[in-house]
Design a protein around this motif. Structure first.
Motif, PDB file in Angstrom:
ATOM      1  N   SER A   2      -0.861  -2.160  -3.154  1.00 12.23           N
ATOM      2  CA  SER A   2      -2.105  -2.725  -2.636  1.00 12.23           C
ATOM      3  C   SER A   2      -3.079  -1.612  -2.248  1.00 12.23           C
ATOM      4  O   SER A   2      -2.683  -0.492  -1.925  1.00 12.23           O
ATOM      5  CB  SER A   2      -1.825  -3.590  -1.407  1.00 12.23           C
ATOM      6  OG  SER A   2      -0.972  -4.666  -1.726  1.00 12.23           O
ATOM      7  N   LEU A  33       0.404   2.429   0.578  1.00 14.37           N
ATOM      8  CA  LEU A  33      -0.865   1.782   0.258  1.00 14.37           C
ATOM      9  C   LEU A  33      -1.780   2.801  -0.405  1.00 14.37           C
ATOM     10  O   LEU A  33      -1.733   3.989  -0.076  1.00 14.37           O
ATOM     11  CB  LEU A  33      -1.570   1.277   1.526  1.00 14.37           C
ATOM     12  CG  LEU A  33      -1.063   0.061   2.279  1.00 14.37           C
ATOM     13  CD1 LEU A  33      -1.881  -0.092   3.552  1.00 14.37           C
ATOM     14  CD2 LEU A  33      -1.161  -1.195   1.435  1.00 14.37           C
ATOM     15  N   ASP A 372      -0.297  -4.869   3.654  1.00  9.29           N
ATOM     16  CA  ASP A 372       0.288  -5.228   2.368  1.00  9.29           C
ATOM     17  C   ASP A 372       0.710  -6.691   2.347  1.00  9.29           C
ATOM     18  O   ASP A 372       0.535  -7.386   1.342  1.00  9.29           O
ATOM     19  CB  ASP A 372       1.481  -4.323   2.074  1.00  9.29           C
ATOM     20  CG  ASP A 372       2.034  -4.535   0.667  1.00  9.29           C
ATOM     21  OD1 ASP A 372       1.273  -4.352  -0.291  1.00  9.29           O
ATOM     22  OD2 ASP A 372       3.212  -4.913   0.550  1.00  9.29           O
TER      23      ASP A 372
END
Length: 393
Positions: A2, A33, A372
């Motif tokens: 993500s 991330l 996330d």
């Protein structure tokens, strides 16, 4: 993986912006991330982010970041709000270009911007709240507006302390406490605590009336054994220069040995040289990053309550707590520490260990999992992909 895009309205190096720098850097290092940062003005924080390898954009608009500061009148608030909405639409395109899966608003103004930007980018908006959402800080009307905007547009909340979380109306939206972690690093050597007459006191923070530096100066003037040196470490932002002039006048009138350092990028050298760190806020502090920094540096700490310092310090173990704005209590605490170098040493030793509980890596893990999860939920709910969005890396 993500992608989280962080959004803030100012690039000035104040507490919340420095906390964001540490968090985004730690998220990038952990690799859980993809991250990017968007500012709506240029300034020192832009270069700092880029120096750490963070994808950073500046998207300017016709918005004065001072238009919605504490004490702004109704007309100025309305004009500032409208400008924020226009800029937010532009920011939505930038979020899409960066491939955002979740947008994180890093200030109350960024919440307004993010409400529009997230709608255009079709991603969830998370509000990372660095300030207590209370009338004594923002004023009644802005507080009410922000509560409403949060309930309408924020899909989740990150609060910098339990103190801050208690002021939010999150409803059924998910919320997590994410302390503004500190980049601790190894314990640096420092001199031992000085004798009473040679004590050095430091105060770190923007020079602002609610930070209570004037209270500290009057309390110091009443001590039985005055410190040899007092460092006021911090600059002025948001039209607060007159307060510095007031503090300089007060220091002269009280004949105090005060040094005004102005803004410094890294206060650690001052903290390693100080015997006592004083946190003197007169309003409840949302968290108190400088308290942790002073503890890690080996200072004996005095901090004001109520607020975040109560979550950091066990009184008499890691430091001393006093009621914010109470000069007599602060003077008594200073007398206690100045007069007892042994007590200062014991408190500072325990405080250094306690500071490890606020390492930024722990905060980053909490934030990464939270963001996330929201991004995955949004994708599972069938949020349509945008052709403008970049592939994740």
């Amino acid at each position: 993986m993500s992608t989280a895009v962080f959004l803030t309205h100012t690039a000035a190096p104040s507490g919340a912006e420095l906390a964001t720098l540490r968090l985004v850097s730690a998220l990038r290092e952990q690799g859980r991330l993809d991250v990017a940062m968007v500012y709506t003005e240029d300034g020192p924080m832009v270069e700092r982010m880029r120096e750490r390898g963070i994808e950073t954009r500046v998207v300017r608009g016709r918005f004065d970041s001072r238009a919605m500061t504490i004490g702004s009148g109704p007309l100025r608030l309305v004009a500032g709000f409208a400008a924020l909405l226009r800029l937010g639409w532009t920011l939505g395109a930038t979020a899409r270009e960066l491939g955002a899966d979740v947008l994180v608003a890093e200030s109350s103004k960024a919440l307004v911007l993010g409400a529009v930007a997230a709608r255009r980018a079709r991603v969830p908006l998370v509000w990372q709240v660095h300030d207590r959402l209370a009338a004594d800080y923002f004023g009644r009307l802005p507080t009410l507006v922000l509560h409403v905007l949060g309930r309408l547009f924020a899909r989740g909340y990150l609060a910098n302390s339990r103190t801050t979380l208690r002021t939010l109306r999150t409803g059924r939206r998910p919320a997590r406490i994410a302390y503004p972690g500190v980049e601790l690093g190894p314990d640096a050597p420092r001199p031992g605590q000085r004798p009473s007459a040679d004590t050095v006191v430091a105060v770190v923070g923007r020079l602002s009336p609610w930070k209570g530096q004037d209270v500290l100066l009057r309390a110091v003037a009443a001590t039985k054994v005055p410190p040899r040196q007092v460092f006021l470490i911090g600059g002025t932002f948001f039209d607060e220069e007159p307060y510095r002039a007031e503090l300089e006048r007060l220091a002269r009138e009280l004949a105090l040995p005060v040094t005004f350092t102005g803004h410094v990028d890294d206060p650690a050298p001052y903290l390693r040289d100080a015997d006592i760190l004083v946190h003197s806020s007169v309003l409840p502090e949302p968290f108190g990053q400088v308290v942790v920094e002073g503890m890690h540096a080996g200072c004996a700490v005095i901090a004001s309550t109520p607020g975040g310092p109560e979550e950091i310090i066990e009184p008499g173990v890691h430091g001393l707590l006093v009621t914010g704005g109470d000069e007599r209590q602060l003077t008594a605490a200073l007398d206690t520490l100045i007069g007892d170098p042994g007590l200062r040493t014991r408190l500072a030793t325990a405080a250094r260990l306690r500071a490890n509980d606020f390492d930024i890596t722990e905060t980053a893990r909490t934030v990464a999992a939270f963001l996330d999860d929201l991004a995955q939920r949004n994708e599972a709910a069938g949020a349509p992909p945008s052709p403008e969005r970049a592939p994740h890396g």
